[in-house]
Design an enzyme around this catalytic site. Structure first.
Site, PDB file in Angstrom:
ATOM      1  N   CYS A  52     -29.096 -24.681 -26.747  1.00 55.26           N
ATOM      2  CA  CYS A  52     -28.431 -23.989 -28.036  1.00 55.26           C
ATOM      3  C   CYS A  52     -28.384 -24.983 -29.189  1.00 55.26           C
ATOM      4  O   CYS A  52     -28.302 -26.174 -28.875  1.00 55.26           O
ATOM      5  CB  CYS A  52     -27.206 -23.286 -27.653  1.00 55.26           C
ATOM      6  SG  CYS A  52     -25.822 -24.017 -27.435  1.00 55.26           S
ATOM      7  N   CYS A  97     -25.498 -27.389 -28.665  1.00 60.54           N
ATOM      8  CA  CYS A  97     -26.048 -28.524 -27.375  1.00 60.54           C
ATOM      9  C   CYS A  97     -27.058 -29.496 -28.111  1.00 60.54           C
ATOM     10  O   CYS A  97     -26.829 -30.599 -27.791  1.00 60.54           O
ATOM     11  CB  CYS A  97     -26.396 -27.819 -26.240  1.00 60.54           C
ATOM     12  SG  CYS A  97     -25.278 -27.244 -25.233  1.00 60.54           S
ATOM     13  N   GLU A 145     -25.749 -28.548 -20.616  1.00 59.09           N
ATOM     14  CA  GLU A 145     -25.813 -29.859 -21.290  1.00 59.09           C
ATOM     15  C   GLU A 145     -24.183 -30.382 -21.520  1.00 59.09           C
ATOM     16  O   GLU A 145     -24.223 -31.724 -21.554  1.00 59.09           O
ATOM     17  CB  GLU A 145     -26.412 -29.585 -22.656  1.00 59.09           C
ATOM     18  CG  GLU A 145     -27.938 -28.843 -22.360  1.00 59.09           C
ATOM     19  CD  GLU A 145     -28.034 -27.452 -22.292  1.00 59.09           C
ATOM     20  OE1 GLU A 145     -27.100 -26.799 -21.785  1.00 59.09           O
ATOM     21  OE2 GLU A 145     -29.137 -26.804 -22.744  1.00 59.09           O
ATOM     22  N   ASN A 154     -23.534 -24.485 -16.493  1.00 61.94           N
ATOM     23  CA  ASN A 154     -22.664 -23.805 -17.359  1.00 61.94           C
ATOM     24  C   ASN A 154     -21.531 -23.292 -16.774  1.00 61.94           C
ATOM     25  O   ASN A 154     -21.557 -22.884 -15.473  1.00 61.94           O
ATOM     26  CB  ASN A 154     -23.525 -22.495 -18.031  1.00 61.94           C
ATOM     27  CG  ASN A 154     -24.196 -21.689 -17.061  1.00 61.94           C
ATOM     28  OD1 ASN A 154     -24.341 -21.901 -16.047  1.00 61.94           O
ATOM     29  ND2 ASN A 154     -24.561 -20.610 -17.532  1.00 61.94           N
TER      30      ASN A 154
HETATM   31  N1  THU Z   1     -26.464 -21.795 -21.742  1.00 62.07           N
HETATM   32  C1  THU Z   1     -26.683 -23.259 -21.261  1.00 62.07           C
HETATM   33  O1  THU Z   1     -26.095 -23.558 -20.292  1.00 62.07           O
HETATM   34  N2  THU Z   1     -27.584 -23.930 -21.625  1.00 62.07           N
HETATM   35  C2  THU Z   1     -28.401 -23.416 -22.462  1.00 62.07           C
HETATM   36  O2  THU Z   1     -29.231 -24.416 -22.915  1.00 62.07           O
HETATM   37  C3  THU Z   1     -28.556 -22.147 -23.111  1.00 62.07           C
HETATM   38  C4  THU Z   1     -27.383 -21.351 -22.784  1.00 62.07           C
HETATM   39  C5  THU Z   1     -25.673 -21.006 -21.156  1.00 62.07           C
HETATM   40  C6  THU Z   1     -24.522 -20.446 -21.857  1.00 62.07           C
HETATM   41  C7  THU Z   1     -24.221 -19.242 -21.197  1.00 62.07           C
HETATM   42  O3  THU Z   1     -23.270 -19.578 -20.076  1.00 62.07           O
HETATM   43  C8  THU Z   1     -25.183 -18.684 -20.520  1.00 62.07           C
HETATM   44  O4  THU Z   1     -26.322 -19.818 -20.638  1.00 62.07           O
HETATM   45  C9  THU Z   1     -26.173 -17.439 -21.434  1.00 62.07           C
HETATM   46  O5  THU Z   1     -25.953 -17.909 -22.649  1.00 62.07           O
END
Ligand code: THU
Length: 130
Positions: free
Chosen positions: A83, A86, A52, A39
């Site tokens: 989420c 994603c 993702e 992320n």
């Molecule tokens: N996040 C992801 O990268 N993938 C997920 O499956 C869930 C959430 C990130 C987004 C944000 O940077 C942080 O986690 C908190 O929501």
């Protein structure tokens, strides 16, 4: 390299100064190549991207379009499910039986198929009249 090792390693590179929630994702393509993403948050919060999405972008940039399996890992009390956005992004490149594994840094693991993660997904069949 296993998807778990790859996802753990890339998670270290996450840019998550606002949530402090680092996520790593690794996917294997049908050609057997592993692509990773983390992320990447932004001070303009909605501009952040999920792990993702990063792995999918890397896969597309390399010229591949078919996910065979994927794994997501975070330091969480329970396996982190992708989420909604994603799930749709994963469904673009994953058939319904593709397995998505969600893990915690503590070793807890949950595996679901793409169809289980996004039942009733909007897909090409909905656009057949166009
Ligand atoms: N996040 C992801 O990268 N993938 C997920 O499956 C869930 C959430 C990130 C987004 C944000 O940077 C942080 O986690 C908190 O929501």
């Amino acid at each position: 390299m296993s998807l778990l090792e790859a996802a753990k390693a890339v998670r270290e590179n996450a840019h998550a100064p606002y949530s402090n929630f680092k996520v790593g994702a690794a996917l294997r393509t049908s050609a057997g190549v592993v692509h990773v993403g983390c992320n990447v948050e932004n001070i303009a919060y909605p501009e952040g991207t999920c792990a993702e999405a990063g792995a999918i972008a890397a896969m597309c940039a390399s010229g591949e379009r078919e996910i065979a399996e994927a794994l997501v890992i975070a330091d969480a009390p329970l396996p982190v499910t992708p989420c909604g956005g994603c799930r749709q992004k994963l469904a673009e490149f994953s058939g319904p039986d593709v397995k998505i594994t969600m893990m915690t840094m503590g070793g807890e693991s949950l595996t679901m198929t793409m169809a289980e993660l996004l039942p009733g997904a909007f897909g090409a069949a909905h656009m057949e009249n166009t």
